[in-house]
Each structure stands twice: as C-alpha cells, then as structure tokens.
Design a protein around this motif. Structure first.
Motif, short mmCIF file in Angstrom:
data_model
loop_
_atom_site.label_atom_id
_atom_site.label_comp_id
_atom_site.label_asym_id
_atom_site.label_seq_id
_atom_site.Cartn_x
_atom_site.Cartn_y
_atom_site.Cartn_z
N SER A 116 0.84 -1.18 0.00
CA SER A 116 0.00 0.00 0.00
C SER A 116 0.88 1.24 0.00
O SER A 116 1.95 1.26 0.57
N SER A 172 -8.06 0.89 5.50
CA SER A 172 -8.01 1.23 4.08
C SER A 172 -9.40 1.65 3.64
O SER A 172 -10.40 1.38 4.32
N ARG A 173 -9.49 2.30 2.50
CA ARG A 173 -10.79 2.73 1.98
C ARG A 173 -11.70 1.52 1.78
O ARG A 173 -12.86 1.54 2.17
N ASN A 174 -11.18 0.45 1.18
CA ASN A 174 -12.00 -0.73 0.93
C ASN A 174 -12.51 -1.35 2.22
O ASN A 174 -13.68 -1.73 2.31
N ASN A 175 -11.65 -1.47 3.21
CA ASN A 175 -12.06 -2.07 4.48
C ASN A 175 -13.10 -1.21 5.19
O ASN A 175 -14.05 -1.73 5.78
N VAL A 215 -15.23 0.92 3.75
CA VAL A 215 -16.49 0.85 3.01
C VAL A 215 -17.21 -0.46 3.31
O VAL A 215 -18.41 -0.48 3.55
N LEU A 216 -16.46 -1.56 3.31
CA LEU A 216 -17.05 -2.85 3.62
C LEU A 216 -17.59 -2.88 5.05
O LEU A 216 -18.70 -3.36 5.29
N SER A 252 -20.78 -0.77 5.20
CA SER A 252 -21.95 -1.39 4.58
C SER A 252 -22.49 -2.53 5.42
O SER A 252 -23.68 -2.79 5.41
#
Length: 162
Positions: A34, A126-129, A131-132, A135
């Motif tokens: 990253s 992280s952005r993905n973590n 967001v997940l 949600s």
C-alpha cells in the motif's frame, strides 16, 4: 490399448505438472504494497461528538498531531500539512477514521467506532475495508429497501396510489 493408457497417463501427468507450475508462479508474486499518503496542505476537520465537553485528539498512528476542545457537542481541529493518513480521531472511548484529506466532516460516535473496529479486523484502515465495514454496519429493514414509499407503505408513495 496400452498406447491409449500411456497417452492418458502422460496427459494426466502433464496436467498435474502444469497446475503445480501455475501454483508456484502465483505464490512467487510479490505482495501488493500500500502507498502511504499524506495531507498536501493543512486540513480543517470538524464534526459532532456524543458528549458536550472534552477533547478530540487526532493521531497519525501513534502520535497526536492535533487536539481540540469540544464545545456544545462539536469540535474543529487543524491537521498540519504532511500528516500521514489515515488519521484517527479520538474522543473519550470513541473513534472515527479519516482516510481522505478531501473529506473534512467526521462525526465521532458509537457507529463510527464500530466501523473502525470492523475495518481494523478486516486488515486495517483502508478505503476498501472501511467501506465494507460501513456497509455491514448499517441495518436497513427489507421494507425500506423498496421503491414502494415511506417505510414500505405503497399508499404513501407520491402521496398515495397512482
């Protein structure tokens, strides 16, 4: 008949070797690293907290980079330029995670704390973590997921039946 068996045996052996070779190639790839991001300029962060008084601390990992007092349930603090992202905003036992310097409003409450904890469990901030985690943290009843109107009542959509 023996020639066909030998060919099938050789074909099976070839498939096993190819699959083994593919597996070794997949394992030898370097892990994706990253990229560390920093704020380009100073950033003014603000938001609400669940309490009325206290302090909000901004941490870039282990170090406090900014601090501000809470007044009437709101805070505002200036993050210096070249601060490492993500920034963890800490108030009392609650946190929120700022992963992007372009977003400047961060409320700090039990939900943001739960999202941060879930993201950390998924592998980090992280952005993905995030967001997940977000949600999975917001629960909407199935009745509210339809286009039938307010809380699933079809008679209230657009003022009633049409």
């Amino acid at each position: 008949m023996q020639i066909i068996n030998k060919k099938l045996w050789l074909l099976g052996l070839l498939n096993v070797l190819l699959l083994a070779g593919c597996n070794e190639m997949q394992q030898s790839k370097p892990a994706t690293q990253s990229v560390t991001k920093y704020t380009a300029t100073s950033v003014l962060l603000s938001g609400r907290v669940e309490g009325k008084t206290g302090n909000v601390d901004a941490l870039d990992g282990e170090n406090v980079v900014a601090s501000a007092s809470v007044q009437n349930g709101r805070y505002q603090l200036e993050i210096p330029a070249q601060t490492k992202l993500p920034i963890i905003l800490h108030y009392d036992n609650l946190i929120a995670v700022a992963i992007d310097a372009d977003i400047t409003t961060y409320d700090i409450n039990e939900l943001t704390t739960a999202i941060a904890a879930k993201a950390q469990a998924l592998g980090g901030y992280s952005r993905n973590n995030l967001v997940l985690a977000a949600s999975n943290s917001v629960h909407t009843p199935d009745a509210n997921k339809t286009s039938t109107g307010f809380r699933g009542d079809p008679t209230s959509q657009y003022g009633g039946w049409h």
